[in-house]
Design a protein around this motif. Structure first.
Motif, PDB file in Angstrom:
ATOM      1  N   ASP A   1       0.861  -1.173   0.000  1.00 56.71           N
ATOM      2  CA  ASP A   1       0.000   0.000   0.000  1.00 56.71           C
ATOM      3  C   ASP A   1       0.902   1.229   0.000  1.00 56.71           C
ATOM      4  O   ASP A   1       1.573   1.518   0.986  1.00 56.71           O
ATOM      5  N   GLN A   2       0.929   1.950  -1.095  1.00 57.76           N
ATOM      6  CA  GLN A   2       1.869   3.057  -1.217  1.00 57.76           C
ATOM      7  C   GLN A   2       1.452   4.295  -0.424  1.00 57.76           C
ATOM      8  O   GLN A   2       2.198   5.255  -0.351  1.00 57.76           O
ATOM      9  N   ARG A   3       0.275   4.308   0.179  1.00 54.18           N
ATOM     10  CA  ARG A   3      -0.087   5.437   1.045  1.00 54.18           C
ATOM     11  C   ARG A   3       0.732   5.406   2.332  1.00 54.18           C
ATOM     12  O   ARG A   3       0.905   6.405   2.985  1.00 54.18           O
ATOM     13  N   ARG A   4       1.201   4.211   2.679  1.00 51.30           N
ATOM     14  CA  ARG A   4       2.056   4.012   3.842  1.00 51.30           C
ATOM     15  C   ARG A   4       3.122   3.001   3.430  1.00 51.30           C
ATOM     16  O   ARG A   4       2.819   2.000   2.807  1.00 51.30           O
ATOM     17  N   HIS A   5       4.365   3.277   3.774  1.00 46.64           N
ATOM     18  CA  HIS A   5       5.432   2.420   3.280  1.00 46.64           C
ATOM     19  C   HIS A   5       6.433   2.098   4.381  1.00 46.64           C
ATOM     20  O   HIS A   5       6.897   2.991   5.095  1.00 46.64           O
ATOM     21  N   ASP A   6       6.756   0.815   4.525  1.00 50.61           N
ATOM     22  CA  ASP A   6       7.829   0.348   5.401  1.00 50.61           C
ATOM     23  C   ASP A   6       8.982  -0.072   4.490  1.00 50.61           C
ATOM     24  O   ASP A   6       8.794  -0.873   3.575  1.00 50.61           O
TER      25      ASP A   6
ATOM     26  N   GLU B   1       9.843   4.373   8.069  1.00 49.53           N
ATOM     27  CA  GLU B   1       8.432   4.272   7.681  1.00 49.53           C
ATOM     28  C   GLU B   1       8.055   5.619   7.084  1.00 49.53           C
ATOM     29  O   GLU B   1       8.600   6.646   7.479  1.00 49.53           O
ATOM     30  N   LEU B   2       7.112   5.612   6.176  1.00 45.62           N
ATOM     31  CA  LEU B   2       6.696   6.853   5.545  1.00 45.62           C
ATOM     32  C   LEU B   2       5.236   6.730   5.163  1.00 45.62           C
ATOM     33  O   LEU B   2       4.789   5.659   4.756  1.00 45.62           O
ATOM     34  N   SER B   3       4.489   7.805   5.310  1.00 50.16           N
ATOM     35  CA  SER B   3       3.095   7.775   4.884  1.00 50.16           C
ATOM     36  C   SER B   3       2.695   9.121   4.285  1.00 50.16           C
ATOM     37  O   SER B   3       3.250  10.162   4.652  1.00 50.16           O
ATOM     38  N   GLU B   4       1.741   9.066   3.355  1.00 47.34           N
ATOM     39  CA  GLU B   4       1.223  10.284   2.757  1.00 47.34           C
ATOM     40  C   GLU B   4       0.591  11.168   3.824  1.00 47.34           C
ATOM     41  O   GLU B   4       0.797  12.384   3.827  1.00 47.34           O
ATOM     42  N   ASP B   5      -0.171  10.561   4.747  1.00 44.76           N
ATOM     43  CA  ASP B   5      -0.818  11.333   5.809  1.00 44.76           C
ATOM     44  C   ASP B   5       0.201  12.072   6.661  1.00 44.76           C
ATOM     45  O   ASP B   5       0.023  13.250   6.985  1.00 44.76           O
ATOM     46  N   ARG B   6       1.274  11.393   7.044  1.00 43.54           N
ATOM     47  CA  ARG B   6       2.287  12.021   7.900  1.00 43.54           C
ATOM     48  C   ARG B   6       3.040  13.123   7.148  1.00 43.54           C
ATOM     49  O   ARG B   6       3.383  14.153   7.738  1.00 43.54           O
TER      50      ARG B   6
END
Length: 156
Positions: free
Chosen positions: A70-75, A82-87
Motif C-alpha cells: 500500500d503506497q499510502r504508507r510504506h515500510d 516508515e513513511l506515509s502520505e498522511d504524515r
C-alpha cells in the motif's frame, strides 16, 4: 507550482525540486543522501530542503519508494524507516503528498525520455508509437513494471 520529488531506495534517497509547467517538469537541485546517515525519511527530506534553501517550502511532494504494498504508507525493506502520505501532509507541511512504487514511476517516465537518454540493448528495430512499455532492473530487489497505453489496447 514547485514541488519536491524524490526516489527513496534501500540505500540512498535522492531529491530534487520540480517546477511544473504545460511543457513538462523542470528538475533542479538534484542531491543524493545515504539512508544510513538519517534516522528517518523525513529527516533526510528536511536535510535536503535546508541544504537547497527551498523558500518558500514546496507545497507538494511525490516520492518514488522501493518495494511493494500500500503506497499510502510504506515500510522500507533495508531500514526501520516508515513513511506515509498522511504524515507527510500532517507533520511535513505538504498540502499534497503522494507515494508511488519506484518502478511504476520509471514506467510512467519512460515515454518522456529522448534518444540521448536511452541505450539500445538489442537489434536496431524501431518500436511502435504508443506501444506497451516494460521496465525491469535491479535495485533493492528486482523491480518490474509495465505501462499499457490506451493506443496499445486498441485492435489493429
Amino acid at each position: 507550482m514547485e514541488g519536491l520529488v524524490g526516489d527513496i531506495g534501500g540505500t540512498n534517497a535522492r531529491f530534487a525540486l520540480a517546477t511544473f509547467s504545460p511543457t513538462g517538469p523542470v528538475i533542479r537541485e538534484p542531491k543524493s543522501y545515504a539512508n544510513k546517515d538519517y534516522p528517518s525519511a523525513e529527516a533526510a527530506i528536511e536535510a535536503y530542503l535546508a541544504e537547497v534553501q527551498a523558500r518558500p517550502r514546496p507545497r507538494a511532494v511525490v516520492l518514488a519508494v522501493a518495494g511493494a504494498g500500500d503506497q499510502r504508507r510504506h515500510d522500507f525493506t533495508n531500514s526501520d524507516w516508515e513513511l506515509s502520505e498522511d504524515r507527510l501532509r500532517r507533520d511535513g507541511g505538504f498540502a499534497q503528498a503522494r507515494l508511488i512504487n519506484d518502478f511504476a514511476a520509471q514506467a510512467l517516465g519512460a515515454p518522456q525520455l529522448g534518444p540521448t537518454s536511452l541505450l539500445r540493448l538489442g537489434p536496431d528495430v524501431a518500436g511502435l508509437k504508443g506501444a506497451t512499455v516494460a521496465v525491469l532492473g535491479p535495485g533493492t530487489g528486482f523491480g518490474v513494471s509495465g505501462l499499457l497505453r490506451e493506443d496499445a489496447a486498441r485492435p489493429c
